[in-house]
Design a protein around this motif. Sequence first.
Motif, mmCIF file in Angstrom:
data_model
loop_
_atom_site.group_PDB
_atom_site.id
_atom_site.type_symbol
_atom_site.label_atom_id
_atom_site.label_comp_id
_atom_site.label_asym_id
_atom_site.label_seq_id
_atom_site.Cartn_x
_atom_site.Cartn_y
_atom_site.Cartn_z
ATOM 1 N N LEU A 10 42.071 18.552 38.965
ATOM 2 C CA LEU A 10 42.197 19.768 38.170
ATOM 3 C C LEU A 10 42.587 20.925 39.074
ATOM 4 C CD1 LEU A 10 39.015 19.432 35.947
ATOM 5 C CD2 LEU A 10 41.379 19.016 35.285
ATOM 6 N N PRO A 11 43.395 21.864 38.547
ATOM 7 C CA PRO A 11 43.742 23.032 39.370
ATOM 8 C C PRO A 11 42.507 23.893 39.621
ATOM 9 C CG PRO A 11 44.572 23.290 37.138
ATOM 10 C CD PRO A 11 44.019 21.908 37.245
ATOM 11 N N ALA A 12 42.517 24.539 40.744
ATOM 12 C CA ALA A 12 41.386 25.396 41.105
ATOM 13 C C ALA A 12 41.387 26.627 40.200
ATOM 14 C CB ALA A 12 41.490 25.821 42.556
ATOM 15 N N PRO A 13 40.237 27.026 39.693
ATOM 16 C CA PRO A 13 40.187 28.221 38.848
ATOM 17 C C PRO A 13 40.468 29.479 39.668
ATOM 18 C CG PRO A 13 37.982 27.394 39.258
ATOM 19 C CD PRO A 13 38.937 26.391 39.836
ATOM 20 N N ILE A 14 41.104 30.442 39.028
ATOM 21 C CA ILE A 14 41.403 31.712 39.694
ATOM 22 C C ILE A 14 40.214 32.641 39.489
ATOM 23 C CG2 ILE A 14 42.948 33.704 39.761
ATOM 24 C CD1 ILE A 14 45.121 31.876 38.622
ATOM 25 N N PRO A 15 39.650 33.161 40.555
ATOM 26 C CA PRO A 15 38.509 34.070 40.401
ATOM 27 C C PRO A 15 38.928 35.365 39.698
ATOM 28 C CG PRO A 15 38.725 33.339 42.682
ATOM 29 C CD PRO A 15 39.942 32.877 41.946
ATOM 30 N N VAL A 16 38.032 35.896 38.885
ATOM 31 C CA VAL A 16 38.317 37.129 38.149
ATOM 32 C C VAL A 16 38.587 38.276 39.111
ATOM 33 C CG1 VAL A 16 37.328 38.804 36.532
ATOM 34 C CG2 VAL A 16 36.974 36.369 36.170
ATOM 35 N N ARG A 17 37.935 38.255 40.257
ATOM 36 C CA ARG A 17 38.121 39.316 41.243
ATOM 37 C C ARG A 17 39.570 39.392 41.734
ATOM 38 N NH1 ARG A 17 33.472 39.855 45.496
ATOM 39 N NH2 ARG A 17 32.474 40.512 43.585
ATOM 40 N N GLU A 18 40.260 38.252 41.785
ATOM 41 C CA GLU A 18 41.666 38.245 42.186
ATOM 42 C C GLU A 18 42.601 38.518 41.015
ATOM 43 O OE1 GLU A 18 42.788 34.751 44.271
ATOM 44 O OE2 GLU A 18 41.111 34.851 45.661
ATOM 45 N N LEU A 19 42.181 38.205 39.817
ATOM 46 C CA LEU A 19 43.029 38.364 38.644
ATOM 47 C C LEU A 19 42.975 39.776 38.072
ATOM 48 C CD1 LEU A 19 44.848 36.764 36.726
ATOM 49 C CD2 LEU A 19 42.825 36.236 35.391
ATOM 50 N N LEU A 20 41.861 40.443 38.225
ATOM 51 C CA LEU A 20 41.651 41.755 37.619
ATOM 52 C C LEU A 20 42.673 42.814 38.052
ATOM 53 C CD1 LEU A 20 39.866 43.263 35.633
ATOM 54 C CD2 LEU A 20 38.404 43.897 37.548
ATOM 55 N N PRO A 21 43.014 42.960 39.334
ATOM 56 C CA PRO A 21 44.009 43.979 39.689
ATOM 57 C C PRO A 21 45.368 43.736 39.026
ATOM 58 C CG PRO A 21 42.866 43.236 41.647
ATOM 59 C CD PRO A 21 42.442 42.344 40.539
ATOM 60 N N TRP A 22 45.772 42.480 38.901
ATOM 61 C CA TRP A 22 47.050 42.186 38.249
ATOM 62 C C TRP A 22 46.995 42.473 36.756
ATOM 63 C CZ3 TRP A 22 51.212 41.805 41.004
ATOM 64 C CH2 TRP A 22 51.119 41.411 42.330
ATOM 65 N N ALA A 23 45.858 42.219 36.140
ATOM 66 C CA ALA A 23 45.699 42.520 34.715
ATOM 67 C C ALA A 23 45.744 44.025 34.470
ATOM 68 C CB ALA A 23 44.391 41.933 34.200
ATOM 69 N N VAL A 24 45.105 44.788 35.336
ATOM 70 C CA VAL A 24 45.134 46.252 35.206
ATOM 71 C C VAL A 24 46.552 46.771 35.437
ATOM 72 C CG1 VAL A 24 44.316 48.407 36.256
ATOM 73 C CG2 VAL A 24 42.719 46.544 35.800
#
Length: 73
Positions: free
Chosen positions: A15-29
Amino acid sequence: MAQAATVSTPIPTPLPAPIPVRELLPWAVFGLVLAVLALYFVGVEQGAISIFSGTAVHEFTHDGRHLLGFPCH
């Protein structure tokens, strides 16, 4: 002579490794800020709260306004 049926066992795929929210949040903002800016320039600019004077922004986003259903004239 009958051939024996071979049963193959499926190879488990990792399974692919999950992306931590801490790394995803700046891109979402960042994406949200870009979307809000695009919506502002297409929908509101050259209205009552316009930032830029003149009609350059209105003419640049004119077709986008009609495509998204914003009235402009």
